[in-house]
Design a protein around this motif. Structure first.
Motif, PDB file in Angstrom:
ATOM      1  N   ASP A  16      -3.366   8.387  -8.790  1.00  0.00           N
ATOM      2  CA  ASP A  16      -3.307   8.586  -7.359  1.00  0.00           C
ATOM      3  C   ASP A  16      -4.685   8.510  -6.684  1.00  0.00           C
ATOM      4  OD1 ASP A  16      -0.779   8.261  -6.117  1.00  0.00           O
ATOM      5  OD2 ASP A  16      -0.349  10.331  -6.111  1.00  0.00           O
ATOM      6  N   ALA A  17      -5.585   9.307  -7.163  1.00  0.00           N
ATOM      7  CA  ALA A  17      -6.906   9.485  -6.761  1.00  0.00           C
ATOM      8  C   ALA A  17      -7.574   7.931  -6.668  1.00  0.00           C
ATOM      9  CB  ALA A  17      -7.655  10.663  -7.728  1.00  0.00           C
ATOM     10  N   LEU A  18      -7.430   7.485  -7.903  1.00  0.00           N
ATOM     11  CA  LEU A  18      -7.986   6.071  -8.091  1.00  0.00           C
ATOM     12  C   LEU A  18      -7.368   5.034  -6.764  1.00  0.00           C
ATOM     13  CD1 LEU A  18      -8.280   6.066 -11.825  1.00  0.00           C
ATOM     14  CD2 LEU A  18     -10.256   5.908 -10.232  1.00  0.00           C
ATOM     15  N   ALA A  19      -6.093   5.247  -6.532  1.00  0.00           N
ATOM     16  CA  ALA A  19      -5.374   4.318  -5.652  1.00  0.00           C
ATOM     17  C   ALA A  19      -5.862   4.402  -4.312  1.00  0.00           C
ATOM     18  CB  ALA A  19      -3.995   4.348  -5.753  1.00  0.00           C
ATOM     19  N   ALA A  20      -6.052   5.799  -4.273  1.00  0.00           N
ATOM     20  CA  ALA A  20      -6.803   6.230  -2.654  1.00  0.00           C
ATOM     21  C   ALA A  20      -8.007   5.536  -2.530  1.00  0.00           C
ATOM     22  CB  ALA A  20      -6.565   7.723  -2.430  1.00  0.00           C
ATOM     23  N   CYS A  21      -8.619   5.764  -3.769  1.00  0.00           N
ATOM     24  CA  CYS A  21     -10.357   5.241  -3.650  1.00  0.00           C
ATOM     25  C   CYS A  21     -10.205   3.760  -3.125  1.00  0.00           C
ATOM     26  CB  CYS A  21     -11.014   5.313  -5.026  1.00  0.00           C
ATOM     27  SG  CYS A  21     -12.451   4.339  -5.492  1.00  0.00           S
ATOM     28  N   THR A  22      -9.501   2.966  -3.767  1.00  0.00           N
ATOM     29  CA  THR A  22      -9.693   1.331  -3.140  1.00  0.00           C
ATOM     30  C   THR A  22      -8.749   1.175  -2.030  1.00  0.00           C
ATOM     31  OG1 THR A  22      -8.039   1.026  -5.045  1.00  0.00           O
ATOM     32  CG2 THR A  22     -10.357   0.582  -5.536  1.00  0.00           C
ATOM     33  N   ASN A  23      -7.539   1.998  -1.994  1.00  0.00           N
ATOM     34  CA  ASN A  23      -6.866   2.123  -0.740  1.00  0.00           C
ATOM     35  C   ASN A  23      -6.144   0.709  -0.374  1.00  0.00           C
ATOM     36  OD1 ASN A  23      -5.471   3.255   0.981  1.00  0.00           O
ATOM     37  ND2 ASN A  23      -7.138   3.352   2.617  1.00  0.00           N
ATOM     38  N   PRO A  24      -5.986   0.038  -1.549  1.00  0.00           N
ATOM     39  CA  PRO A  24      -5.503  -1.544  -1.100  1.00  0.00           C
ATOM     40  C   PRO A  24      -4.081  -1.242  -0.308  1.00  0.00           C
ATOM     41  CG  PRO A  24      -4.677  -1.013  -3.250  1.00  0.00           C
ATOM     42  CD  PRO A  24      -5.788   0.313  -2.742  1.00  0.00           C
ATOM     43  N   ASN A  25      -3.676  -2.177   0.527  1.00  0.00           N
ATOM     44  CA  ASN A  25      -2.459  -2.356   1.166  1.00  0.00           C
ATOM     45  C   ASN A  25      -1.502  -3.277   0.206  1.00  0.00           C
ATOM     46  OD1 ASN A  25      -0.364  -2.878   2.731  1.00  0.00           O
ATOM     47  ND2 ASN A  25      -1.260  -2.870   4.662  1.00  0.00           N
ATOM     48  N   ALA A  26      -0.485  -2.347  -0.297  1.00  0.00           N
ATOM     49  CA  ALA A  26       0.238  -3.318  -1.244  1.00  0.00           C
ATOM     50  C   ALA A  26       1.090  -4.146  -0.772  1.00  0.00           C
ATOM     51  CB  ALA A  26       0.671  -2.355  -2.547  1.00  0.00           C
ATOM     52  N   ALA A  28       0.822  -6.831   1.108  1.00  0.00           N
ATOM     53  CA  ALA A  28      -0.093  -8.424   1.227  1.00  0.00           C
ATOM     54  C   ALA A  28      -0.874  -8.494   0.050  1.00  0.00           C
ATOM     55  CB  ALA A  28      -0.624  -8.498   2.510  1.00  0.00           C
ATOM     56  N   TRP A  29      -0.628  -9.550  -0.880  1.00  0.00           N
ATOM     57  CA  TRP A  29      -1.465 -10.180  -1.914  1.00  0.00           C
ATOM     58  C   TRP A  29      -2.796 -10.068  -1.479  1.00  0.00           C
ATOM     59  CZ3 TRP A  29      -4.630 -13.968  -3.257  1.00  0.00           C
ATOM     60  CH2 TRP A  29      -4.968 -13.991  -4.588  1.00  0.00           C
ATOM     61  N   LYS A  30      -3.353 -10.595  -0.301  1.00  0.00           N
ATOM     62  CA  LYS A  30      -4.516 -10.645   0.153  1.00  0.00           C
ATOM     63  C   LYS A  30      -5.165  -9.403   0.225  1.00  0.00           C
ATOM     64  CE  LYS A  30      -4.398 -15.298   2.895  1.00  0.00           C
ATOM     65  NZ  LYS A  30      -3.211 -15.499   2.902  1.00  0.00           N
ATOM     66  N   LEU A  31      -4.535  -8.410   0.323  1.00  0.00           N
ATOM     67  CA  LEU A  31      -5.070  -6.897   0.573  1.00  0.00           C
ATOM     68  C   LEU A  31      -5.266  -6.229  -0.857  1.00  0.00           C
ATOM     69  CD1 LEU A  31      -3.883  -6.168   4.005  1.00  0.00           C
ATOM     70  CD2 LEU A  31      -6.012  -7.057   3.412  1.00  0.00           C
ATOM     71  N   GLY A  32      -4.885  -7.055  -1.797  1.00  0.00           N
ATOM     72  CA  GLY A  32      -4.921  -6.392  -3.010  1.00  0.00           C
ATOM     73  C   GLY A  32      -4.326  -7.189  -4.315  1.00  0.00           C
ATOM     74  N   PRO A  33      -4.940  -8.137  -4.518  1.00  0.00           N
ATOM     75  CA  PRO A  33      -4.391  -8.995  -5.537  1.00  0.00           C
ATOM     76  C   PRO A  33      -3.907  -8.284  -6.795  1.00  0.00           C
ATOM     77  CG  PRO A  33      -6.265 -10.188  -4.492  1.00  0.00           C
ATOM     78  CD  PRO A  33      -6.188  -8.907  -3.916  1.00  0.00           C
ATOM     79  N   ALA A  34      -4.676  -7.556  -7.466  1.00  0.00           N
ATOM     80  CA  ALA A  34      -4.105  -6.963  -8.643  1.00  0.00           C
ATOM     81  C   ALA A  34      -3.063  -5.759  -8.306  1.00  0.00           C
ATOM     82  CB  ALA A  34      -5.630  -6.059  -9.309  1.00  0.00           C
ATOM     83  N   ALA A  35      -3.187  -5.375  -7.358  1.00  0.00           N
ATOM     84  CA  ALA A  35      -1.947  -4.310  -6.758  1.00  0.00           C
ATOM     85  C   ALA A  35      -0.680  -5.103  -6.927  1.00  0.00           C
ATOM     86  CB  ALA A  35      -2.323  -3.671  -5.495  1.00  0.00           C
ATOM     87  N   ALA A  36      -0.741  -6.434  -6.585  1.00  0.00           N
ATOM     88  CA  ALA A  36       0.573  -7.047  -6.574  1.00  0.00           C
ATOM     89  C   ALA A  36       1.128  -7.247  -8.001  1.00  0.00           C
ATOM     90  CB  ALA A  36       0.465  -8.417  -5.678  1.00  0.00           C
ATOM     91  N   GLU A  37      -0.036  -7.814  -8.874  1.00  0.00           N
ATOM     92  CA  GLU A  37       0.290  -8.126 -10.175  1.00  0.00           C
ATOM     93  C   GLU A  37       0.725  -6.992 -11.124  1.00  0.00           C
ATOM     94  OE1 GLU A  37       1.179 -10.780 -11.790  1.00  0.00           O
ATOM     95  OE2 GLU A  37       0.852 -11.662  -9.632  1.00  0.00           O
ATOM     96  N   ILE A  38       0.013  -6.012 -10.685  1.00  0.00           N
ATOM     97  CA  ILE A  38       0.310  -4.513 -11.527  1.00  0.00           C
ATOM     98  C   ILE A  38       1.727  -4.185 -11.300  1.00  0.00           C
ATOM     99  CG2 ILE A  38      -0.213  -2.194 -11.385  1.00  0.00           C
ATOM    100  CD1 ILE A  38      -3.287  -2.771 -11.374  1.00  0.00           C
ATOM    101  N   GLU A  39       2.185  -4.411  -9.980  1.00  0.00           N
ATOM    102  CA  GLU A  39       3.649  -3.878  -9.650  1.00  0.00           C
ATOM    103  C   GLU A  39       4.688  -4.855 -10.160  1.00  0.00           C
ATOM    104  OE1 GLU A  39       4.044  -2.682  -5.392  1.00  0.00           O
ATOM    105  OE2 GLU A  39       6.240  -2.629  -5.592  1.00  0.00           O
ATOM    106  N   PHE A  49       4.573  -8.316  -1.281  1.00  0.00           N
ATOM    107  CA  PHE A  49       5.604  -7.458  -1.514  1.00  0.00           C
ATOM    108  C   PHE A  49       6.223  -7.093  -0.096  1.00  0.00           C
ATOM    109  CE2 PHE A  49       4.617  -6.920  -5.983  1.00  0.00           C
ATOM    110  CZ  PHE A  49       5.965  -6.851  -6.582  1.00  0.00           C
ATOM    111  N   LEU A  50       5.627  -7.493   0.888  1.00  0.00           N
ATOM    112  CA  LEU A  50       6.102  -6.906   2.237  1.00  0.00           C
ATOM    113  C   LEU A  50       7.333  -8.047   2.605  1.00  0.00           C
ATOM    114  CD1 LEU A  50       5.461  -9.173   4.760  1.00  0.00           C
ATOM    115  CD2 LEU A  50       3.035  -8.116   4.506  1.00  0.00           C
TER     116      LEU A  50
END
Ligand SMILES: Cc1ncc(COP(=O)(O)O)c(C=O)c1O
Length: 500
Positions: A104-114, A116-127, A353-354
């Protein structure tokens, strides 16, 4: 990428101070966990006392990070129920895996908006990877669609809206519930015992009206009576209504019953009804060899849900919904706006994911799920789950062997209910006054245990009567926690109703 500028940017904490307070935060978290086994109850305070402690005004000039941490230690943490303690058996709460804190701390660190892919490409793939791993673990098609949401209620909501979009005999995306050609009522079904109240909430959220929720009689083992379900659906259709969705309980909230998915799927197939498996509490047991047979036919459910913040131990909040046909989920939520896509039509379509759920901006929940899954691994998870189920069986044995307790059901997963029925009242338990006396006695036992700080337990009602309920889904609970808590329950039972 590490970009550490000497000068702090507006709004930031000076980095040396950040490192120092950050280390203190980690120490505070470690101290908190070192003491978890000692904090077992609700803090001994009244709502008024807590309210009185949070009446100070917002500071004019701001406060230091160090001061905020000190306040957290002194004022906040002690006034929170330690749901991560090994003797927290109330509601259904996961124990909060420590790796999830770091995630959670690391997620808050980079704070992507999960969203939209453009706001965190790795977040989308990890999900996407988490959803695939989960589907594979429980035996659901790995190419199913899905999304992480805030919890079981939103997962149920997501599934029911998808069902509505798919099954309404007109374009419900455009006309909602207000199509003039619509005369039938959409109906939703769940068992009269195990069905969770979140389904009522979801029916409310879709504005189907609470009367659209039909309670199907349950069998003696608390599972939905499928013959009754079919009879009700047939009658409802004959009347011109539209049976929309059956909510099967896959680990019901009181007794952990797993309803027979294959039987329910047969009924749903025959009548063209959506089958949703609400596995908030229990779905992950489908990944366990010993409980997998209970989930036979799971791949036939149109959608499934579970709470990652329950048994999996992901810190609050996180629910998961899976939809067998990914496109049905996308169609239910897809929405276009030029500022959302903002690219040429020729660009590769990435996973936003939106388009798959109710939220637009979304936290990077997937990181904590990903790290928890990877930290334990498949076998580690199976061992944790098997341990909890074993502890519920141990409790069942203790109840069964004690002359002053009544067994209410066989344990299926980790949720277990029982009743203190001492000698002297047992013989007259069917008399209405004695039933009321037993209800009160069981509630008083639970209240005393909670006040003593030995454990946090609650009551529920089983077939109308108050029962002691223990949800044993903490990763931290051990055999002696169960034995000690059970002894205390028996002790308080004797104190409150002395042998005569
Ligand atoms: C069976 C079931 N479904 C849904 C929910 C709702 O989940 P949440 O509280 O995460 O919204 C719960 C919560 O306990 C549950 O037990």
């Amino acid at each position: 990428m590490v970009c550490e500028k000497k000068a702090i940017m507006p709004g930031d904490i000076e980095l040396r101070e950040f490192r120092q307070v950050g280390r203190e935060v980690i120490d505070a978290i470690a101290d908190y966990h070192a003491n978890l086994a000692l904090c077992n109850g609700l803090p001994n305070v009244t709502p008024q006392q807590v309210a009185a402690r949070f009446l100070d005004d917002l500071s004019e000039s701001g406060e230091s990070a160090g001061a905020l941490l000190a306040d957290w230690r002194e004022r906040v943490a002690p006034l929170l129920t330690a749901i991560g303690s090994p003797r927290h058996f109330a509601y259904v709460n996961g124990s909060g895996a420590m790796i999830g804190i770091l995630a959670d701390a690391l997620a808050a660190c980079t704070n992507p908006n999960a969203g939209a892919w453009k706001l965190g490409p790795a977040a989308a793939e990890i999900e996407r990877q988490c959803l695939r791993w989960i589907a594979e673990f429980i035996g659901y098609p790995e190419d199913s669609g899905g999304i992480l949401v805030s919890g079981g209620t939103m997962a149920n909501f997501t599934a029911l809206l998808t069902a509505l979009r798919h099954l309404a005999p007109y374009d419900s995306t455009e006309y909602g519930l207000q199509d003039s050609a619509r005369t039938e009522r959409f109906l939703v079904y769940m068992a009269d015992h195990g069905g969770h109240v979140s389904v009522t909430r979801v029916v409310d959220m879709l504005n189907l009206g609470r009367k659209s929720l039909r309670l199907v009689p349950s069998r003696p083992d608390f599972s939905m009576d499928t013959a009754e379900l079919e009879r009700m659906i047939t009658e409802d259709k004959a009347r011109g209504d539209l049976p929309l969705c059956v909510f099967a309980q896959l680990g019901s909230v009181n007794v952990g019953v797993v309803e027979p998915i294959s039987e329910l799927a047969d009924v749903c197939d025959r009548h063209g009804v959506w089958l949703h498996g609400d596995g908030s509490c229990g779905l992950l047991a489908a990944g366990l060899p010993e409980t997998r047979p209970l989930f036979k036919g799971i791949e036939r459910a149109d959608s499934l849900s579970f709470d990652a913040h329950k048994w999996l131990g992901v810190p609050n909040d996180c629910g998961v919904v899976l939809v067998r046909e990914r496109e049905q989920l996308r169609r239910a939520f897809s929405i276009a706006a030029p500022y959302l896509r903002s690219s040429l039509e020729t660009e590769d379509v990435a996973l936003d994911f939106l388009e798959y759920g109710p939220q637009m901006s979304r936290a990077f929940r997937a990181l904590k799920v990903w790290m928890v899954l990877r930290f334990f691994g498949r076998q580690g998870l199976r061992e944790l789950f098997a341990k909890n189920i074993g502890l519920a069986r141990l409790l069942h044995d203790l109840v069964r062997e004690h002359p002053d307790f009544e067994v209410l059901h066989e344990p299926v997963l980790y949720l277990y209910c029982f009743r203190y029925v001492p000698n002297g009242l047992a013989e007259r338990r069917d008399e209405p006054e004695v039933q009321t006396q037993l209800d009160r006695l069981n509630q008083e036992i639970v209240d005393e245990i909670r006040r003593s700080g030995l454990a946090m337990i609650m009551t529920t009602r089983i077939r109308g009567r108050v029962a002691i309920r223990m949800s044993i889904c903490s990763q931290r609970t051990m055999k002696e926690d169960i034995e000690t808590t059970f002894e205390a329950i028996a002790h308080w039972g004797r104190r409150l109703y002395p042998p005569r």
